[in-house]
Design a protein around this motif. Structure first.
Motif, PDB file in Angstrom:
ATOM      1  N   SER A  22      -7.437  -4.133  -0.615  1.00  0.00           N
ATOM      2  CA  SER A  22      -8.302  -3.328   0.246  1.00  0.00           C
ATOM      3  C   SER A  22      -8.938  -4.163   1.362  1.00  0.00           C
ATOM      4  N   PHE A  23      -9.417  -5.331   1.019  1.00  0.00           N
ATOM      5  CA  PHE A  23     -10.065  -6.207   2.000  1.00  0.00           C
ATOM      6  C   PHE A  23      -9.072  -6.843   2.969  1.00  0.00           C
ATOM      7  N   ASN A  24      -7.962  -7.322   2.428  1.00  0.00           N
ATOM      8  CA  ASN A  24      -7.067  -8.186   3.199  1.00  0.00           C
ATOM      9  C   ASN A  24      -5.929  -7.477   3.914  1.00  0.00           C
ATOM     10  N   GLU A  25      -5.644  -6.215   3.545  1.00  0.00           N
ATOM     11  CA  GLU A  25      -4.478  -5.534   4.120  1.00  0.00           C
ATOM     12  C   GLU A  25      -4.828  -4.115   4.568  1.00  0.00           C
ATOM     13  N   PRO A  26      -5.765  -3.981   5.512  1.00  0.00           N
ATOM     14  CA  PRO A  26      -6.222  -2.647   5.926  1.00  0.00           C
ATOM     15  C   PRO A  26      -5.118  -1.798   6.556  1.00  0.00           C
ATOM     16  N   GLU A  27      -4.072  -2.437   7.092  1.00  0.00           N
ATOM     17  CA  GLU A  27      -2.980  -1.696   7.716  1.00  0.00           C
ATOM     18  C   GLU A  27      -2.180  -0.872   6.701  1.00  0.00           C
ATOM     19  N   THR A  28      -2.400  -1.124   5.417  1.00  0.00           N
ATOM     20  CA  THR A  28      -1.719  -0.374   4.358  1.00  0.00           C
ATOM     21  C   THR A  28      -1.934   1.121   4.510  1.00  0.00           C
ATOM     22  N   TRP A  29      -3.086   1.530   5.043  1.00  0.00           N
ATOM     23  CA  TRP A  29      -3.436   2.946   5.151  1.00  0.00           C
ATOM     24  C   TRP A  29      -3.303   3.469   6.567  1.00  0.00           C
ATOM     25  N   ASN A  53      -9.440   0.954   2.833  1.00  0.00           N
ATOM     26  CA  ASN A  53      -9.691  -0.396   3.338  1.00  0.00           C
ATOM     27  C   ASN A  53     -11.195  -0.689   3.293  1.00  0.00           C
ATOM     28  N   GLY A  54     -11.551  -1.783   2.620  1.00  0.00           N
ATOM     29  CA  GLY A  54     -12.954  -2.128   2.455  1.00  0.00           C
ATOM     30  C   GLY A  54     -13.517  -1.491   1.198  1.00  0.00           C
ATOM     31  N   GLU A  55     -14.517  -2.119   0.620  1.00  0.00           N
ATOM     32  CA  GLU A  55     -15.002  -1.698  -0.695  1.00  0.00           C
ATOM     33  C   GLU A  55     -15.493  -0.260  -0.722  1.00  0.00           C
ATOM     34  N   GLN A  56     -16.294   0.155   0.261  1.00  0.00           N
ATOM     35  CA  GLN A  56     -16.847   1.512   0.243  1.00  0.00           C
ATOM     36  C   GLN A  56     -15.759   2.564   0.400  1.00  0.00           C
ATOM     37  N   ASN A  57     -14.793   2.298   1.272  1.00  0.00           N
ATOM     38  CA  ASN A  57     -13.681   3.236   1.429  1.00  0.00           C
ATOM     39  C   ASN A  57     -12.840   3.306   0.159  1.00  0.00           C
ATOM     40  N   LEU A  58     -12.651   2.176  -0.499  1.00  0.00           N
ATOM     41  CA  LEU A  58     -11.878   2.151  -1.740  1.00  0.00           C
ATOM     42  C   LEU A  58     -12.595   2.938  -2.833  1.00  0.00           C
ATOM     43  N   ILE A  59     -13.901   2.746  -2.948  1.00  0.00           N
ATOM     44  CA  ILE A  59     -14.686   3.507  -3.932  1.00  0.00           C
ATOM     45  C   ILE A  59     -14.549   5.000  -3.665  1.00  0.00           C
ATOM     46  N   HIS A  60     -14.681   5.377  -2.388  1.00  0.00           N
ATOM     47  CA  HIS A  60     -14.570   6.794  -2.001  1.00  0.00           C
ATOM     48  C   HIS A  60     -13.169   7.328  -2.310  1.00  0.00           C
ATOM     49  N   TYR A  61     -12.148   6.540  -2.013  1.00  0.00           N
ATOM     50  CA  TYR A  61     -10.753   6.921  -2.261  1.00  0.00           C
ATOM     51  C   TYR A  61     -10.531   7.213  -3.746  1.00  0.00           C
ATOM     52  N   ILE A  62     -11.009   6.323  -4.589  1.00  0.00           N
ATOM     53  CA  ILE A  62     -10.835   6.497  -6.037  1.00  0.00           C
ATOM     54  C   ILE A  62     -11.655   7.682  -6.549  1.00  0.00           C
ATOM     55  N   GLY A  88       3.238  11.235  -4.252  1.00  0.00           N
ATOM     56  CA  GLY A  88       2.842  10.530  -3.035  1.00  0.00           C
ATOM     57  C   GLY A  88       1.552   9.759  -3.199  1.00  0.00           C
ATOM     58  N   TYR A  89       0.821   9.605  -2.078  1.00  0.00           N
ATOM     59  CA  TYR A  89      -0.343   8.729  -2.025  1.00  0.00           C
ATOM     60  C   TYR A  89       0.047   7.353  -2.573  1.00  0.00           C
ATOM     61  N   THR A  90       1.249   6.930  -2.239  1.00  0.00           N
ATOM     62  CA  THR A  90       1.778   5.675  -2.782  1.00  0.00           C
ATOM     63  C   THR A  90       1.528   4.532  -1.811  1.00  0.00           C
ATOM     64  N   TRP A  91       0.936   3.480  -2.303  1.00  0.00           N
ATOM     65  CA  TRP A  91       0.756   2.280  -1.484  1.00  0.00           C
ATOM     66  C   TRP A  91       0.750   1.045  -2.375  1.00  0.00           C
ATOM     67  N   TYR A  92       1.297  -0.033  -1.814  1.00  0.00           N
ATOM     68  CA  TYR A  92       1.354  -1.312  -2.516  1.00  0.00           C
ATOM     69  C   TYR A  92       0.918  -2.416  -1.565  1.00  0.00           C
ATOM     70  N   GLY A  93       0.402  -3.504  -2.131  1.00  0.00           N
ATOM     71  CA  GLY A  93       0.116  -4.683  -1.331  1.00  0.00           C
ATOM     72  C   GLY A  93       1.388  -5.291  -0.788  1.00  0.00           C
ATOM     73  N   LYS A  94       1.270  -6.071   0.277  1.00  0.00           N
ATOM     74  CA  LYS A  94       2.435  -6.663   0.940  1.00  0.00           C
ATOM     75  C   LYS A  94       3.332  -7.437  -0.021  1.00  0.00           C
ATOM     76  N   ALA A  95       2.717  -8.158  -0.947  1.00  0.00           N
ATOM     77  CA  ALA A  95       3.480  -9.018  -1.846  1.00  0.00           C
ATOM     78  C   ALA A  95       4.415  -8.231  -2.757  1.00  0.00           C
ATOM     79  N   PHE A  96       4.193  -6.914  -2.861  1.00  0.00           N
ATOM     80  CA  PHE A  96       4.972  -6.101  -3.801  1.00  0.00           C
ATOM     81  C   PHE A  96       5.978  -5.193  -3.102  1.00  0.00           C
ATOM     82  N   ARG A  97       5.974  -5.219  -1.773  1.00  0.00           N
ATOM     83  CA  ARG A  97       6.914  -4.393  -1.017  1.00  0.00           C
ATOM     84  C   ARG A  97       8.252  -5.106  -0.925  1.00  0.00           C
ATOM     85  N   GLY A  98       9.310  -4.356  -1.084  1.00  0.00           N
ATOM     86  CA  GLY A  98      10.652  -4.938  -0.995  1.00  0.00           C
ATOM     87  C   GLY A  98      11.061  -5.743  -2.211  1.00  0.00           C
ATOM     88  N   THR A  99      10.290  -5.631  -3.286  1.00  0.00           N
ATOM     89  CA  THR A  99      10.586  -6.400  -4.505  1.00  0.00           C
ATOM     90  C   THR A  99      11.348  -5.576  -5.542  1.00  0.00           C
TER      91      THR A  99
END
Length: 200
Positions: free
Chosen positions: A35-42, A50-59, A103-114
């Motif tokens: 959430s902190f390091n890869e805001p472009e994910t969304w 992206n960011g703690e408050q947005n992540l809390i709201h998302y969950i 849907g609503y599928t997202w992964y961190g960069k390190a897990f894409r293409g693996t």
């Protein structure tokens, strides 16, 4: 909670590479690094995490939808790295019509293409068709999100069409076109399952 016994707090989907379990409020800590390091994910999402408050709201929104029996969100754990990779969910669940969306599928960069995504999709589709007994699993994406569309086609989804000016985009006056894809139960058993299994 969704009342079907097949979807509950004990619902866990896993193979040798990945584990999916019900998302919890406490999973903020497990997803905070992405959430902190890869805001472009969304980039293509109306609801950002992206960011703690947005992540809390998302969950919180995801868990509320689960209480309302319309969605069932999972957190994704990558067994190879021993890290949490992201999240995905069933939504627009209509077991009366035997349909749902994935849907609503997202992964961190390190897990894409693996290969992680294919393992997740295999488990989710197998559960949807073979345990929940749905007849149709639908997928949607921003028509300009080529990476997501390619990923859906690679698991066997068929393109049905594009809904023009379907929904707003966050922070812009531009409305998005949404591409609709799906897999049907007979397609799953007639080849999609085996083809996807061979890609794992």
């Amino acid at each position: 909670m969704i009342t079907t016994p097949q979807l509950s707090n004990q619902t866990i989907l896993e193979d040798d590479f990945v584990l999916l379990r019900p998302l919890l409020a406490s999973d903020v800590e497990n997803l905070l690094e992405i959430s902190f390091n890869e805001p472009e994910t969304w980039q293509y999402s109306l609801v950002r995490a992206n960011g703690e408050q947005n992540l809390i709201h998302y969950i919180q929104l995801a868990l509320k939808a689960r209480e309302n029996n319309t969605e069932f969100p999972f957190i994704v754990f990558d067994k190879k790295s021993g890290k949490y990779a992201g999240s995905t969910r069933f939504y627009d669940i209509n077991l009366g019509f035997k349909t749902l969306q994935l849907g609503y599928t997202w992964y961190g960069k390190a897990f894409r293409g693996t290969g992680l995504n294919k393992h997740c999709k295999f488990l989710l589709l197998q559960f949807a068709f073979e345990t929940l007994g749905v007849e149709r699993v639908e997928f949607r994406a921003d028509a300009s999100n080529l990476r997501s569309i390619a990923a859906m086609k690679s698991i066997g989804c068929q393109v049905e069409g594009v809904m023009r000016s379907h929904m707003p985009t966050l922070g812009s006056a531009v409305r998005r076109d949404s591409i609709i894809l799906s897999i049907l139960k007979n397609e799953w058993f007639d080849g999609v399952k085996e083809q996807l299994k061979n890609k794992l």
